[in-house]
Design a protein around this motif. Structure first.
Motif, PDB file in Angstrom:
ATOM      1  N   ARG A 178       2.347  -0.337  -8.051  1.00  0.00           N
ATOM      2  CA  ARG A 178       2.661  -0.999  -6.793  1.00  0.00           C
ATOM      3  C   ARG A 178       1.402  -1.451  -6.057  1.00  0.00           C
ATOM      4  O   ARG A 178       1.383  -2.495  -5.413  1.00  0.00           O
ATOM      5  CB  ARG A 178       3.461  -0.058  -5.898  1.00  0.00           C
ATOM      6  N   ASP A 179       0.345  -0.657  -6.131  1.00  0.00           N
ATOM      7  CA  ASP A 179      -0.880  -0.998  -5.422  1.00  0.00           C
ATOM      8  C   ASP A 179      -1.454  -2.313  -5.934  1.00  0.00           C
ATOM      9  O   ASP A 179      -1.897  -3.158  -5.147  1.00  0.00           O
ATOM     10  CB  ASP A 179      -1.897   0.127  -5.587  1.00  0.00           C
ATOM     11  N   GLU A 180      -1.422  -2.515  -7.241  1.00  0.00           N
ATOM     12  CA  GLU A 180      -1.924  -3.758  -7.818  1.00  0.00           C
ATOM     13  C   GLU A 180      -1.001  -4.926  -7.482  1.00  0.00           C
ATOM     14  O   GLU A 180      -1.462  -6.043  -7.227  1.00  0.00           O
ATOM     15  CB  GLU A 180      -2.081  -3.605  -9.324  1.00  0.00           C
ATOM     16  N   THR A 230      -8.632   2.375  -5.595  1.00  0.00           N
ATOM     17  CA  THR A 230      -7.515   3.112  -4.991  1.00  0.00           C
ATOM     18  C   THR A 230      -7.021   2.464  -3.705  1.00  0.00           C
ATOM     19  O   THR A 230      -6.068   2.965  -3.103  1.00  0.00           O
ATOM     20  CB  THR A 230      -7.934   4.562  -4.694  1.00  0.00           C
ATOM     21  N   ARG A 231      -7.647   1.377  -3.285  1.00  0.00           N
ATOM     22  CA  ARG A 231      -7.260   0.718  -2.033  1.00  0.00           C
ATOM     23  C   ARG A 231      -6.981  -0.763  -2.245  1.00  0.00           C
ATOM     24  O   ARG A 231      -7.174  -1.577  -1.346  1.00  0.00           O
ATOM     25  CB  ARG A 231      -8.365   0.881  -0.981  1.00  0.00           C
ATOM     26  N   ARG A 232      -6.522  -1.121  -3.415  1.00  0.00           N
ATOM     27  CA  ARG A 232      -6.330  -2.535  -3.725  1.00  0.00           C
ATOM     28  C   ARG A 232      -5.285  -3.176  -2.815  1.00  0.00           C
ATOM     29  O   ARG A 232      -5.457  -4.297  -2.347  1.00  0.00           O
ATOM     30  CB  ARG A 232      -5.926  -2.689  -5.189  1.00  0.00           C
ATOM     31  N   GLY A 233      -4.179  -2.476  -2.580  1.00  0.00           N
ATOM     32  CA  GLY A 233      -3.144  -3.041  -1.722  1.00  0.00           C
ATOM     33  C   GLY A 233      -3.637  -3.279  -0.305  1.00  0.00           C
ATOM     34  O   GLY A 233      -3.421  -4.349   0.276  1.00  0.00           O
ATOM     35  N   THR A 234      -4.312  -2.288   0.251  1.00  0.00           N
ATOM     36  CA  THR A 234      -4.835  -2.416   1.610  1.00  0.00           C
ATOM     37  C   THR A 234      -5.853  -3.541   1.709  1.00  0.00           C
ATOM     38  O   THR A 234      -5.829  -4.342   2.654  1.00  0.00           O
ATOM     39  CB  THR A 234      -5.470  -1.086   2.058  1.00  0.00           C
ATOM     40  N   TRP A 252       2.658  -2.313   4.437  1.00  0.00           N
ATOM     41  CA  TRP A 252       1.998  -1.538   3.400  1.00  0.00           C
ATOM     42  C   TRP A 252       1.414  -0.242   3.959  1.00  0.00           C
ATOM     43  O   TRP A 252       1.397   0.787   3.283  1.00  0.00           O
ATOM     44  CB  TRP A 252       0.903  -2.367   2.750  1.00  0.00           C
ATOM     45  N   ALA A 271       2.197   4.401   3.342  1.00  0.00           N
ATOM     46  CA  ALA A 271       0.980   5.158   3.054  1.00  0.00           C
ATOM     47  C   ALA A 271       0.769   6.246   4.099  1.00  0.00           C
ATOM     48  O   ALA A 271       0.376   7.369   3.778  1.00  0.00           O
ATOM     49  CB  ALA A 271      -0.226   4.221   3.015  1.00  0.00           C
TER      50      ALA A 271
END
Length: 311
Positions: free
Chosen positions: A50-52, A184-188, A225, A229
């Motif tokens: 999901r993050d990607e 680890t923070r790609r979505g943000t 998003w 989190a």
């Protein structure tokens, strides 16, 4: 300013009238509605990555803002020629021609070329369907046919689509370097960049309606998003919020985004454009947060049921 169009007359001489309908349908592969549908389905379906997928969503929104800003910076017109006049087509297909094979606004760089590059190449990089080589070959083929359709329809010069692809690739290289630095923070990061690009687009385009709508949508997606989190952090016992700097930062981001959307939808409600931007932001927040929250609730439910099953 011609920007090179000499070959088009020869193509128009040999192209049949029905070609405009075919090219119009092909060009929909790079339309915003189609790209949004693909990215939305990928985001909702990517439970394990999901993050990607959120990063791809952010890249799409940032790309839309980037092309909006660039078009207003260069302010170059589209070609004045068309492949086939609408009046030359049967009456039954004229509405389809107007809906798929025409374009307005500035022409440089090509938005379809830039957005197909950003979306399809991003999906090729992050999806797990097929092999990596197959995904990139498919992305290259889709970008190529969309670019050719734009030039063939006469709504862009060749240099417009070449520039669009080039800018899209350059944008992705810079974006991926940033995302790989903080995996680890790609979505943000992706959705945060979308907000930043939207703000710049509003400034450079003198508050163009598309830029204003993208700003509200990007703010909402970013807040959507952060919400799950924050919820996951609290459930994991990393709270309370006031004692955790990461949770406090997420909570502050959500509050600022909510306040911005509230201003757009309430105080400026008489202004339809700002109101629509706020509403889109709320919808985007719900769209981004819903599958993550649902998946977390499902995991918690299964986790509570598993001991009873084992007994």
């Amino acid at each position: 300013m011609s920007r090179g169009f000499e070959w088009f007359d020869a193509f128009r001489e040999v192209a049949p009238e029905w070609a405009v309908v075919l090219l119009g349908l092909v060009t929909q592969l790079g339309d915003v509605w189609f790209l949004g549908l693909i990215v939305g389905v990928a985001y909702w379906g990517a439970t394990a990555r999901r993050d990607e997928a959120a990063a791809v969503l952010g890249a799409m929104l940032a790309g839309l803002s980037l092309i909006t800003g660039l078009k207003h910076v260069f302010a170059l017109p589209r070609p004045e020629r068309v492949l086939v006049e609408a009046s030359a087509l049967p009456a039954a297909v004229q509405p389809l021609h107007r809906a798929t094979a025409t374009a307005t606004g500035y022409g440089f760089p090509s938005g379809h070329a830039l957005m197909t590059t950003v979306v399809y190449v991003s999906l090729a990089e992050y999806l797990s369907v097929g092999t990596r080589r197959q995904r990139y070959l498919t992305a290259a083929a889709l970008v190529t046919v969309v670019c050719l359709s734009r030039v063939g329809l006469g709504v862009h010069y060749l240099v417009d689509v070449v520039a669009g692809v080039g800018v899209g690739l350059a944008f992705l290289v810079l974006l991926w370097r940033l995302l790989d630095r903080y995996p680890t923070r790609r979505g943000t990061l992706g959705l945060g960049l979308a907000v930043g690009f939207a703000a710049v687009a509003v400034a450079t385009s003198d508050a163009d309606p598309d830029a204003v709508l993208l700003l509200g949508t990007s703010i909402g997606a970013f807040a959507g998003w952060q919400l799950p989190a924050l919820a996951r952090g609290l459930e994991a016992g990393r709270g309370p919020i006031r004692t955790s700097r990461p949770l406090a930062a997420r909570a502050l981001a959500i509050l600022l985004a909510a306040a911005s959307l509230a201003v757009l939808t309430s105080i400026y409600w008489p202004e339809p454009l700002l109101a629509a931007s706020g509403v889109l932001g709320v919808v985007a927040a719900a769209f981004v947060a819903a599958p993550v929250l649902y998946h977390s609730d499902l995991e918690n439910c299964l986790g509570r049921q598993s001991p009873s099953r084992s007994q």
